[in-house]
Design a protein around this motif. Structure first.
Motif, PDB file in Angstrom:
ATOM      1  N   ILE A 126      76.451  39.781 -91.014  1.00  0.00           N
ATOM      2  CA  ILE A 126      75.136  40.359 -91.327  1.00  0.00           C
ATOM      3  C   ILE A 126      75.109  41.692 -91.932  1.00  0.00           C
ATOM      4  N   GLY A 127      74.467  41.967 -93.185  1.00  0.00           N
ATOM      5  CA  GLY A 127      74.449  43.116 -93.687  1.00  0.00           C
ATOM      6  C   GLY A 127      73.046  43.737 -93.814  1.00  0.00           C
ATOM      7  N   LEU A 128      73.079  45.058 -93.331  1.00  0.00           N
ATOM      8  CA  LEU A 128      71.778  45.763 -93.463  1.00  0.00           C
ATOM      9  C   LEU A 128      71.657  46.686 -95.006  1.00  0.00           C
ATOM     10  N   PRO A 129      70.906  46.272 -95.690  1.00  0.00           N
ATOM     11  CA  PRO A 129      70.927  46.993 -96.978  1.00  0.00           C
ATOM     12  C   PRO A 129      70.435  48.549 -96.885  1.00  0.00           C
ATOM     13  N   ALA A 130      70.970  49.436 -97.614  1.00  0.00           N
ATOM     14  CA  ALA A 130      70.669  50.867 -97.707  1.00  0.00           C
ATOM     15  C   ALA A 130      69.226  50.891 -98.564  1.00  0.00           C
ATOM     16  N   ALA A 131      68.440  52.023 -98.456  1.00  0.00           N
ATOM     17  CA  ALA A 131      67.319  51.957 -99.420  1.00  0.00           C
ATOM     18  C   ALA A 131      67.963  51.891-100.684  1.00  0.00           C
ATOM     19  N   GLY A 132      67.091  51.242-101.519  1.00  0.00           N
ATOM     20  CA  GLY A 132      67.412  51.138-102.771  1.00  0.00           C
ATOM     21  C   GLY A 132      68.256  50.024-103.067  1.00  0.00           C
ATOM     22  N   GLY A 133      68.799  49.327-102.166  1.00  0.00           N
ATOM     23  CA  GLY A 133      69.868  48.335-102.234  1.00  0.00           C
ATOM     24  C   GLY A 133      69.097  46.985-102.309  1.00  0.00           C
ATOM     25  N   PRO A 134      69.808  45.887-102.539  1.00  0.00           N
ATOM     26  CA  PRO A 134      69.164  44.473-102.818  1.00  0.00           C
ATOM     27  C   PRO A 134      68.389  44.279-101.375  1.00  0.00           C
ATOM     28  N   THR A 167      69.500  46.318 -86.830  1.00  0.00           N
ATOM     29  CA  THR A 167      68.437  46.530 -87.518  1.00  0.00           C
ATOM     30  C   THR A 167      68.203  48.081 -87.875  1.00  0.00           C
ATOM     31  N   ALA A 168      67.036  48.210 -88.643  1.00  0.00           N
ATOM     32  CA  ALA A 168      66.967  49.623 -89.077  1.00  0.00           C
ATOM     33  C   ALA A 168      65.466  50.243 -88.182  1.00  0.00           C
ATOM     34  N   HIS A 169      65.693  51.527 -88.017  1.00  0.00           N
ATOM     35  CA  HIS A 169      64.505  52.483 -87.403  1.00  0.00           C
ATOM     36  C   HIS A 169      64.157  53.179 -88.520  1.00  0.00           C
ATOM     37  N   ALA A 170      63.267  54.097 -88.204  1.00  0.00           N
ATOM     38  CA  ALA A 170      62.670  55.051 -89.097  1.00  0.00           C
ATOM     39  C   ALA A 170      63.446  56.135 -89.476  1.00  0.00           C
ATOM     40  N   ALA A 171      64.655  56.352 -88.696  1.00  0.00           N
ATOM     41  CA  ALA A 171      65.703  57.229 -89.195  1.00  0.00           C
ATOM     42  C   ALA A 171      66.975  57.023 -89.093  1.00  0.00           C
ATOM     43  N   GLY A 172      67.288  55.737 -88.894  1.00  0.00           N
ATOM     44  CA  GLY A 172      68.714  55.388 -88.870  1.00  0.00           C
ATOM     45  C   GLY A 172      68.899  53.915 -88.508  1.00  0.00           C
ATOM     46  N   VAL A 173      70.027  53.675 -87.858  1.00  0.00           N
ATOM     47  CA  VAL A 173      70.506  52.033 -87.690  1.00  0.00           C
ATOM     48  C   VAL A 173      70.675  51.938 -86.071  1.00  0.00           C
ATOM     49  N   VAL A 174      70.208  50.521 -85.765  1.00  0.00           N
ATOM     50  CA  VAL A 174      70.570  50.430 -84.316  1.00  0.00           C
ATOM     51  C   VAL A 174      71.288  49.140 -84.348  1.00  0.00           C
ATOM     52  N   ALA A 175      72.240  48.936 -83.338  1.00  0.00           N
ATOM     53  CA  ALA A 175      73.419  47.896 -83.303  1.00  0.00           C
ATOM     54  C   ALA A 175      73.542  47.569 -82.226  1.00  0.00           C
TER      55      ALA A 175
END
Length: 476
Positions: A126-134, A167-175
């Motif tokens: 699983i890859g969680l893209p950063a903002a601006g990524g694909p 997954t992502a939340h509004a200000a970071g990452v959840v694992a």
């Protein structure tokens, strides 16, 4: 897959001195019969190998491929929201790769040739893209990732009973990582329910502005309820361990039940936070002795107040196992080395499930003093690499093993056998490569359990708005 939790109750009743080896150790005995194709242990009365599907008694096929790779062929999943539904539709009509037969039984075996079919959870990435990524089905493995994870069934078990959600939340990452208790009913369903439920709940609560510790505790309890709901009765209760990690602002929060772990790997070399067990575990500043004090009321501010949080400098373990070994060490009955060598070392004392009693999640929040990596994993990884230095030596970047790549004993931060520099991806630049590398090293070290790891660079790069939860969910 985790040891039987009920064995701990027997151990406590007997004064912690059971007379036999822990469940599963007999599998290592050389006298056990093995499959001629994949070399996995088989048992009297079996017609087919549970691991590869070979009909026992028949000679192995001429010129076989690598048997260790065969069960995973076609089963490496790079997940995205669009690809999950597409894979499910395609999987329903997928023929047996061995004989082409279309009749696959409910347990995943071909009714014509007996071959075990590759499962979606055999190996998941699983890859969680950063903002601006694909984004979309081809996002994983390309562009900038905010976090990544990998899960593999290992070499011993016929299915992957770990689960991973990212997954992502509004200000970071959840694992979230969950490890099914192998002696329970349907442990794979338990771990998946826990991971998916908790990740979704954490993201929702954090998006609402809830305090990370409050959200972490609530999500763990909701996951516990979801796992308990799977039970037909307390005697047939699916169960699992649980660990979550959240990044927000300048802080990170972890929560756990059982022996799945979270680690902090500092980007700057400087060793680990002491060599003693007490120094590498959460700060004993809270009334329950785990992590910083969380008894003050929460405010729901978007950014957590980091003023009274435990500081993270050097690499360290952030969680403390709910296990027999941890109890023996805490009581002073055994040294850490003695406890880890005991057959009951990995018997857990807390878990999620209808038979777990009252679930009391541990929660701790930390404030890193510099960049690094938040790593969340099941015991399939840390069984082989338990110390933060062991894990850091497998990875590149400023906090990994020395750049000369010698891997020789005596080099600071690089234990004997550490991989060469070219084999050590920098988790900050390539979290998916780091996750793959850690899983590969656990497989190379023996792969006797399911292996799952999530890698979250810190500080986390911005992530796009949340649209879904990445997980190891498979079609059933």
């Amino acid at each position: 897959m985790t040891d039987d939790p009920t064995a701990d109750r027997a151990a406590e009743t007997a004064g912690g001195s059971p007379g036999g080896p822990a469940d599963g150790t007999a599998a290592a005995k050389p006298a056990e019969p093995t499959c001629p194709v994949c070399k996995e242990i088989v048992y009297p009365g079996y017609v087919f190998c549970e691991n590869c599907g070979h009909k026992l008694g028949d000679p192995p096929p001429a010129g076989p491929d690598d048997p260790g790779a065969a069960p995973r062929e076609g089963a490496t999943i790079r997940q995205s929201s669009a690809s999950l539904a597409r894979r499910r539709a395609a999987g329903a009509a997928r023929p047996c790769p061995e004989c082409g037969g279309a009749e696959i039984d409910a347990d995943g075996y071909c009714e014509r040739c007996g071959m075990r079919q590759p499962a979606e959870r055999d190996h998941v990435e699983i890859g969680l893209p950063a903002a601006g990524g694909p984004a979309g089905p081809d996002a994983n493995g390309s562009g900038v990732l905010a976090a990544a994870g990998a899960s593999d069934r290992g070499k011993r078990y016929s299915r992957n009973e770990d689960a991973l959600a990212l997954t992502a939340h509004a200000a970071g990452v959840v694992a979230v990582v969950s490890d099914g208790v192998g002696s329970s009913q349907r442990p794979d369903e338990a771990s998946r329910a826990a991971a998916d439920t908790a990740a979704a709940e954490l993201a929702e609560l954090l998006d609402e502005g809830r305090d990370p510790e409050e959200a972490t505790r609530a999500a763990a309890l909701k996951a516990a309820a979801a796992v308990a709901a799977l039970a037909a009765s307390p005697a047939e209760a699916p169960s699992c361990t649980y660990v979550s990690a959240v990044t927000r602002g300048g802080a990170l929060t972890v929560g756990w039940v059982g022996d799945s772990r979270a680690y902090w790997l500092a980007a700057e070399q400087g060793g680990t936070a002491g060599s003693g067990a007490e120094e590498t575990r959460p700060d004993a500043t809270r009334p329950d002795g785990i992590g910083p004090d969380d008894t003050e009321p929460t405010t729901g501010d978007t950014e957590p107040n980091t003023g009274d949080m435990a500081e993270l400098g050097a690499s360290r373990q952030l969680t403390e196992d709910d296990s027999w070994a941890a109890i023996m060490v805490a009581q002073g009955a055994l040294t850490e080395a003695e406890a880890e060598a005991h057959p009951n070392a990995h018997v857990i004392t807390a878990w999620l499930g209808a038979d777990a009693g009252e679930v009391r999640p541990h929660v701790a929040t930390f404030r890193p003093t510099g960049p690094g990596t938040l790593l969340v994993c099941s015991d399939g990884l840390w069984n082989y690499f338990p110390a933060p230095a062991d894990l850091a030596a497998l990875l590149g970047g400023p906090g990994g093993a020395p750049a000369d790549g010698t891997g020789e004993a005596g080099a600071e931060g690089a234990p004997e056998g550490a991989p060469a520099a070219g084999e050590r991806p920098d988790p900050a630049a390539d979290p998916l490569g780091a996750a793959r590398t850690l899983v590969r090293h656990a497989l190379d070290a023996g792969g006797r359990d399911n292996i799952t790891v999530a890698v979250i660079p810190f500080p986390s790069p911005p992530v796009p708005p949340r649209t879904h939860t990445e997980s190891t969910e498979q079609h059933r």
